[in-house]
Design an enzyme around this catalytic site. Structure first.
Site, PDB file in Angstrom:
ATOM      1  N   CYS A 169      13.928  10.603   7.243  1.00  0.00           N
ATOM      2  CA  CYS A 169      14.074  10.235   8.658  1.00  0.00           C
ATOM      3  C   CYS A 169      15.522  10.232   9.111  1.00  0.00           C
ATOM      4  O   CYS A 169      15.796  10.214  10.314  1.00  0.00           O
ATOM      5  CB  CYS A 169      13.418   8.882   8.926  1.00  0.00           C
ATOM      6  SG  CYS A 169      13.914   7.596   7.772  1.00  0.00           S
ATOM      7  N   GLU A 222      10.304   0.852  10.288  1.00  0.00           N
ATOM      8  CA  GLU A 222      11.317   1.893  10.069  1.00  0.00           C
ATOM      9  C   GLU A 222      10.592   3.218  10.244  1.00  0.00           C
ATOM     10  O   GLU A 222       9.816   3.626   9.387  1.00  0.00           O
ATOM     11  CB  GLU A 222      11.917   1.754   8.666  1.00  0.00           C
ATOM     12  CG  GLU A 222      13.266   2.451   8.518  1.00  0.00           C
ATOM     13  CD  GLU A 222      13.147   3.935   8.234  1.00  0.00           C
ATOM     14  OE1 GLU A 222      13.217   4.724   9.208  1.00  0.00           O
ATOM     15  OE2 GLU A 222      12.963   4.303   7.072  1.00  0.00           O
ATOM     16  N   GLU A 262      10.052  15.438  15.920  1.00  0.00           N
ATOM     17  CA  GLU A 262      10.488  15.290  14.535  1.00  0.00           C
ATOM     18  C   GLU A 262       9.791  16.340  13.679  1.00  0.00           C
ATOM     19  O   GLU A 262       8.566  16.414  13.639  1.00  0.00           O
ATOM     20  CB  GLU A 262      10.162  13.898  14.007  1.00  0.00           C
ATOM     21  CG  GLU A 262      10.699  13.669  12.602  1.00  0.00           C
ATOM     22  CD  GLU A 262      10.450  12.260  12.082  1.00  0.00           C
ATOM     23  OE1 GLU A 262      11.296  11.777  11.310  1.00  0.00           O
ATOM     24  OE2 GLU A 262       9.417  11.668  12.439  1.00  0.00           O
ATOM     25  N   LYS A 313       0.846  -1.187   0.000  1.00  0.00           N
ATOM     26  CA  LYS A 313       0.000   0.000   0.000  1.00  0.00           C
ATOM     27  C   LYS A 313       0.882   1.238   0.000  1.00  0.00           C
ATOM     28  O   LYS A 313       1.591   1.500   0.964  1.00  0.00           O
ATOM     29  CB  LYS A 313      -0.920   0.054   1.230  1.00  0.00           C
ATOM     30  CG  LYS A 313      -2.001   1.143   1.082  1.00  0.00           C
ATOM     31  CD  LYS A 313      -2.693   1.463   2.400  1.00  0.00           C
ATOM     32  CE  LYS A 313      -1.982   2.563   3.168  1.00  0.00           C
ATOM     33  NZ  LYS A 313      -2.042   3.890   2.472  1.00  0.00           N
TER      34      LYS A 313
END
Length: 481
Positions: free
Chosen positions: A284, A250, A381, A177
């Protein structure tokens, strides 16, 4: 729009629409305009995809390593031969600069597919032997089964490769997906795969978070792999735990860049400008937190300010000086803008700091100095073109700052002192430590984090092994020597 493109699901080798006809608008973030539509799939579509993946697994699992290698090599060749078409699709879907997408994404993608094609043929295990008299033991490494995979919006085509390449090399079948905002390039690749792989081996189901939830909750997949936010990873792990599925996560990052007084300032500026702002900081592993020793703090920030001010963003396919394009979507733009607007009074915005005027979701390259460890900009983040700076005195203080967030994906150390580099690389609590560089990746080395950055490895033989299971076979033959 009469020329609006239509993206489809790919299930059991066939192009399909959503079972209930629901569609989503897909927006070009450079213009803010709708350019395509894609299915917003339901649990019915997910079930059809897993029925196909489950049936295909019955035969694909017995394919030989050489057969899987040939299929993956053929896929790499098809992508290479049609790279311009795929680049155009990816850039329309993400707003990325064309030249950088061509030079920085296509070559590693091809290398990664070809690496896993080769890796399929060199899986190793313990040697067969007699560990009990009269019995011979051996180890079988088998594909784990059909897998569910969720790719993110920051690198749609490359992260799709990171998902399906090791899974297919291991003998698994896939239901992938893509992100609900960036399905176009994944659709292109999976459609091409139907000419190479048997029906049902790799399926594509488009949709939103509800589609993803149906994917992870489905009883057929034996492993769920996601690249995404920590919040999404927790949701996936929670869902997978209900059925004791494996999870491969991840997740987010908050990479520190620890710069000591003896570092090469010019190299740091060049490295952090590239690694902090490439892809609008939507990475990331991006170099987001500069932690700089007090002896060069002011000098380095002055040089960084000049570099950041000269960094260009925008969307012009013919302008090769543009380093990054837009933020992916309005929600992420609001997230980045909100964090910067709430910067504390003690912080100094040295460059940028606001949305770029005009169409699209562009944010200026931003540098913020004098942050403290408990500031929101340090702990959260950002996932945007924003780099922060903190000052440190001692090595232990730098280490405390670097390790002092919930993330543990990537980090870098900049120093000419090999002893300092060795100590820091051992003590930094991150899945990757770069020394005097930041962000290079190679197919042979693992990528994955600690703490709230998740677990499991992408790339390398470790990534391939994650899609396998271990079986002990013991044969009684009676000979005791």
């Amino acid at each position: 729009m009469s020329d609006k493109k239509v993206i489809h699901n790919v299930i059991n080798g066939e192009i399909q629409t959503a079972s209930d006809g629901q569609m989503m608008d897909i927006v070009n973030p450079s213009t803010g305009e709708v350019f395509a539509s894609a299915p917003n799939s339901s649990a019915v579509d997910v079930d059809l995809a897993f029925q196909a993946a489950g049936k295909a697994f019955e035969t694909w699992r017995w394919s030989t390593p050489s057969e899987r290698q040939r299929a993956l090599l053929k896929l790499a060749d098809v992508i290479e031969e049609n790279a311009d078409e795929l680049i155009a699709i990816e850039c329309e879907n993400t707003g990325k600069p064309v030249s950088l997408t061509a030079s920085e994404e296509i070559p590693p993608m091809l290398d990664q597919i070809r690496f896993f094609a080769g890796a399929a043929r060199v899986l190793e295990g313990r040697s067969q032997g007699e560990y009990m008299r009269g019995h011979t033991s051996s180890i079988r490494r088998e594909p784990v089964g059909p897998v569910a995979q969720v790719a993110p919006w920051n690198y749609p085509m490359m992260m799709s490769v990171w998902k399906f390449a090791p899974a297919l090399a291991a003998g698994c079948t896939v239901v992938l997906k893509p992100s609900d905002t960036t399905p176009a390039s994944s659709y292109w690749m999976v459609e091409k795969m139907q000419e190479i792989f048997p029906p049902g081996v790799c399926n594509l189901v488009c949709g939103d978070r509800d589609t993803g939830a149906a994917l992870t909750a489905h009883p057929v997949p034996q492993l769920v792999s996601i690249t995404g936010s920590t919040r999404a990873g927790v949701a996936v792990a929670t869902s997978a735990a209900q059925d004791l599925k494996r999870a491969h996560l991840e997740l987010g990052g908050k990479a520190p860049v620890v710069v000591f007084n003896d570092a090469d300032i010019a190299a740091v500026v060049e490295g952090v400008t590239a690694a902090g702002y490439f892809n609008a900081g939507q990475d990331c592993t991006a170099a987001t937190r500069m932690i700089v020793q007090e002896g060069i703090y002011d000098e380095l920030l002055a040089a960084m300010t000049e570099s950041v001010a000269a960094t260009k963003t925008g969307y012009d396919p013919n302008d090769e000086d543009i380093l990054f394009g837009p933020i992916n979507n309005p929600n992420q733009l609001a997230h980045v803008s909100g964090l910067v607007s709430r910067a504390p009074e003690h912080a100094r915005v040295l460059a940028g700091g606001k949305k770029k005027e005009g169409a699209g979701f562009f944010f200026e390259p931003t540098l913020i100095a004098d942050l403290r460890q408990d500031d929101e900009l340090i702990q959260t983040e950002i996932f945007g073109p924003v780099v922060t700076a903190q000052k440190f005195s001692t090595e232990d203080e730098a280490l405390a700052y670097a390790n002092g967030t919930e993330y543990g994906l990537a980090s870098s150390v900049w120093t000419r002192n090999v002893d300092v580099a060795a100590r820091m690389s051992a003590r930094l609590d991150f899945g990757c430590v770069w020394i005097n560089t930041h962000i290079p990746l190679v197919a042979e080395m693992p990528h994955g984090g600690f703490k709230h950055s998740g677990y499991g490895k992408d790339l390398s033989m470790y990534g391939l092994e994650d899609y396998t299971r271990i079986k002990h076979v013991m044969h009684y033959h009676g000979f005791e020597g």
